[in-house]
Design a protein around this motif. Structure first.
Motif, PDB file in Angstrom:
ATOM      1  N   ALA A 247     -62.009 -45.428  -1.986  1.00 29.96           N
ATOM      2  CA  ALA A 247     -63.207 -45.470  -1.142  1.00 29.96           C
ATOM      3  C   ALA A 247     -64.148 -44.318  -1.493  1.00 29.96           C
ATOM      4  CB  ALA A 247     -62.810 -45.408   0.331  1.00 29.96           C
ATOM      5  N   ALA A 248     -63.580 -43.135  -1.777  1.00 27.35           N
ATOM      6  CA  ALA A 248     -64.423 -41.983  -2.117  1.00 27.35           C
ATOM      7  C   ALA A 248     -65.179 -42.243  -3.418  1.00 27.35           C
ATOM      8  CB  ALA A 248     -63.554 -40.728  -2.246  1.00 27.35           C
ATOM      9  N   LEU A 249     -64.477 -42.802  -4.410  1.00 28.17           N
ATOM     10  CA  LEU A 249     -65.135 -43.080  -5.693  1.00 28.17           C
ATOM     11  C   LEU A 249     -66.185 -44.181  -5.533  1.00 28.17           C
ATOM     12  CD1 LEU A 249     -62.133 -42.914  -8.198  1.00 28.17           C
ATOM     13  CD2 LEU A 249     -64.034 -41.296  -8.009  1.00 28.17           C
ATOM     14  N   ALA A 250     -65.840 -45.213  -4.772  1.00 31.52           N
ATOM     15  CA  ALA A 250     -66.808 -46.300  -4.558  1.00 31.52           C
ATOM     16  C   ALA A 250     -68.063 -45.750  -3.871  1.00 31.52           C
ATOM     17  CB  ALA A 250     -66.179 -47.414  -3.721  1.00 31.52           C
ATOM     18  N   ARG A 251     -67.877 -44.855  -2.892  1.00 30.03           N
ATOM     19  CA  ARG A 251     -69.038 -44.265  -2.210  1.00 30.03           C
ATOM     20  C   ARG A 251     -69.889 -43.455  -3.194  1.00 30.03           C
ATOM     21  NH1 ARG A 251     -66.952 -39.857   0.504  1.00 30.03           N
ATOM     22  NH2 ARG A 251     -67.743 -38.615  -1.214  1.00 30.03           N
ATOM     23  N   LYS A 252     -69.199 -42.629  -4.021  1.00 32.43           N
ATOM     24  CA  LYS A 252     -69.952 -41.789  -4.961  1.00 32.43           C
ATOM     25  C   LYS A 252     -70.737 -42.654  -5.944  1.00 32.43           C
ATOM     26  CE  LYS A 252     -66.588 -38.012  -4.740  1.00 32.43           C
ATOM     27  NZ  LYS A 252     -65.594 -37.206  -5.453  1.00 32.43           N
TER      28      LYS A 252
ATOM     29  N   GLU B  41     -60.306 -56.790  -9.022  1.00 30.07           N
ATOM     30  CA  GLU B  41     -60.842 -57.674  -7.975  1.00 30.07           C
ATOM     31  C   GLU B  41     -60.895 -56.934  -6.620  1.00 30.07           C
ATOM     32  OE1 GLU B  41     -62.282 -60.506  -7.932  1.00 30.07           O
ATOM     33  OE2 GLU B  41     -62.239 -60.826  -5.752  1.00 30.07           O
ATOM     34  N   GLY B  42     -59.845 -56.164  -6.338  1.00 22.83           N
ATOM     35  CA  GLY B  42     -59.820 -55.413  -5.078  1.00 22.83           C
ATOM     36  C   GLY B  42     -60.926 -54.367  -5.025  1.00 22.83           C
ATOM     37  N   ILE B  43     -61.132 -53.675  -6.150  1.00 19.90           N
ATOM     38  CA  ILE B  43     -62.202 -52.662  -6.198  1.00 19.90           C
ATOM     39  C   ILE B  43     -63.566 -53.337  -6.048  1.00 19.90           C
ATOM     40  CG2 ILE B  43     -63.381 -51.013  -7.736  1.00 19.90           C
ATOM     41  CD1 ILE B  43     -60.902 -49.817  -6.509  1.00 19.90           C
ATOM     42  N   LYS B  44     -63.708 -54.508  -6.650  1.00 20.57           N
ATOM     43  CA  LYS B  44     -64.993 -55.222  -6.539  1.00 20.57           C
ATOM     44  C   LYS B  44     -65.294 -55.519  -5.058  1.00 20.57           C
ATOM     45  CE  LYS B  44     -67.248 -59.312  -8.515  1.00 20.57           C
ATOM     46  NZ  LYS B  44     -67.430 -60.139  -7.326  1.00 20.57           N
ATOM     47  N   ARG B  45     -64.304 -56.054  -4.368  1.00 23.11           N
ATOM     48  CA  ARG B  45     -64.521 -56.407  -2.945  1.00 23.11           C
ATOM     49  C   ARG B  45     -64.784 -55.155  -2.110  1.00 23.11           C
ATOM     50  NH1 ARG B  45     -59.830 -60.698  -1.390  1.00 23.11           N
ATOM     51  NH2 ARG B  45     -59.573 -61.623  -3.443  1.00 23.11           N
ATOM     52  N   THR B  46     -64.070 -54.072  -2.451  1.00 32.22           N
ATOM     53  CA  THR B  46     -64.231 -52.826  -1.690  1.00 32.22           C
ATOM     54  C   THR B  46     -65.591 -52.199  -1.972  1.00 32.22           C
ATOM     55  OG1 THR B  46     -61.863 -52.512  -1.902  1.00 32.22           O
ATOM     56  CG2 THR B  46     -63.130 -50.592  -1.195  1.00 32.22           C
ATOM     57  N   TYR B  47     -65.951 -52.171  -3.259  1.00 29.70           N
ATOM     58  CA  TYR B  47     -67.244 -51.582  -3.632  1.00 29.70           C
ATOM     59  C   TYR B  47     -68.374 -52.332  -2.941  1.00 29.70           C
ATOM     60  CZ  TYR B  47     -71.352 -50.085  -6.043  1.00 29.70           C
ATOM     61  OH  TYR B  47     -72.609 -49.600  -6.284  1.00 29.70           O
ATOM     62  N   GLU B  48     -68.311 -53.652  -2.968  1.00 32.28           N
ATOM     63  CA  GLU B  48     -69.394 -54.438  -2.373  1.00 32.28           C
ATOM     64  C   GLU B  48     -69.533 -54.143  -0.880  1.00 32.28           C
ATOM     65  OE1 GLU B  48     -68.416 -58.411  -3.609  1.00 32.28           O
ATOM     66  OE2 GLU B  48     -69.308 -58.083  -5.610  1.00 32.28           O
TER      67      GLU B  48
END
Ligand code: NAD
Length: 321
Positions: A195-200, A304-311
């Motif tokens: 989550a921290a990386l996706a936010r950054k 796929e999980g990172i894609k859904r989380t990033y979005e």
């Protein structure tokens, strides 16, 4: 209709578990210090209260409860758990929650209790090599967790199994390995690395720079939330008690994870390595036991999980701008 309590229902995994149990036809009572941050709870009843208070915990069982899913803990990411600054609170608060929930479950004749332990119970000496960490279930002893959070989890695992031996209550213990997905905390200091990386990445313009703690070569595996709640449910329905790993075996470095975030965001960013808490050098789930006992394997790939989380994080950030 089965009646369940989900403690920690205002948190990330607890919130998702409530929705999952409702789909299975349960009556669900959620309990937490707070309501879910990002959506309405799916619970039939939600008690905002402090599980460190034995009287509050006793009152939850009125009307009869079949199953308890204990997910409440004083917890956060590396920036919260591995600096040492929160050790006393983490141990004291989580131990009190476990003592109270378990005792009241026995007092009220609950049949089954699920306890969410952690990969942080595994000894530091088996996790020094980023390519070959050993997290097979029985490697937990001789114990040497690298954080007080891990020690409290190990104590509480033993507490739950003691109650199973001495009282007629069935206990299920899972060791979660880095669960992630939409509706998890992504800022404020308690967020975890995906989550921290996706936010950054979401907050940085194409061509810019993001920070990663340490050299980024430390490794972990990450399990998508939908796979996690499915595994919890299968464990609870089974005649197997654990402790068992619930995680993914898709091992990546934190640098690789950052690159996956950039790729799903369609951005090219530079990584700047800065000092920060890192935890053990390498950690991966060993899924042989859960495959054998529950025939469970993760369905959602890391990408796929990172894609859904990033979005989801990107949309949440844009909504507050
Ligand atoms: P979370 O922090 O989102 O949820 C925990 C919830 O417990 C929070 O909503 C918090 O308010 C609540 N809580 C804390 N103290 C409380 C108290 N005194 N009374 C009532 N509620 C209280 O964490 P999560 O990621 O959903 O984790 C759920 C469980 O799984 C925790 O026990 C955690 O240690 C364990 N776990 C999680 C992971 C992971 O990667 N998320 C990994 C290993 C273990």
């Amino acid at each position: 209709m089965k009646r369940a309590i989900v403690t920690g229902a205002g948190g990330f995994i607890g919130g998702h578990l409530v929705v999952f149990l409702k789909k299975q036809g349960y009556y669900v009572k959620g309990v937490d210090l707070k309501l879910p941050e990002f959506s309405r709870s799916g619970a039939d009843d939600f008690v905002v209260g402090d599980l460190r208070d034995p009287a509050l915990v006793e009152s939850l069982f009125e009307g009869g409860i079949d199953e308890v899913y204990q997910l409440a803990a004083d917890m956060g990411g590396a920036g919260y758990l591995f600096t040492g600054d929160n050790d006393a609170d983490v141990m004291h608060n989580s131990a009190l929650i476990n003592l109270n929930v378990l005792k009241s479950s026995v007092n009220h004749g609950v049949k089954r209790v699920f306890y969410s332990s952690s990969a942080c119970v595994y000894p530091e000496y088996n996790q020094m090599d980023s390519d070959n960490p050993n997290c097979v279930e029985e490697s937990v002893y001789p114990a040497q967790p690298d954080s007080e959070y891990g020690w409290e989890k190990l104590f509480s695992e033993r507490l739950y199994f003691s109650f199973m031996r001495n009282y007629s209550i069935d206990v299920k213990v899972a060791r979660f390995h880095n669960i992630f997905g939409p509706q998890g905390t992504y800022d404020g200091g308690k967020e975890k690395v995906p989550a921290a990386l996706a936010r950054k990445v979401a907050m940085t313009a194409d061509g810019g720079e993001i920070e990663v703690w340490g050299d980024g070569e430390q490794t972990r595996s990450f399990l998508f939330i939908d796979d996690c709640v499915q595994a919890v449910y299968q464990l609870m329905q089974s005649d197997f008690s654990g402790p068992v790993n619930i995680g993914s075996e898709e091992l990546v470095s934190i640098n690789q994870l950052a690159k996956i975030c950039m790729s799903v965001a369609g951005k090219k960013l530079t990584i700047r390595h800065v000092d920060g808490p890192q935890g053990v050098r390498g950690r991966n789930s060993d899924n042989r036991l859960i495959e054998e006992k529950l025939n469970w394997t993760p369905k959602v790939s890391l990408e796929e999980g990172i894609k859904r989380t990033y979005e989801w994080i990107n949309a949440a950030i844009n909504a507050t701008r």
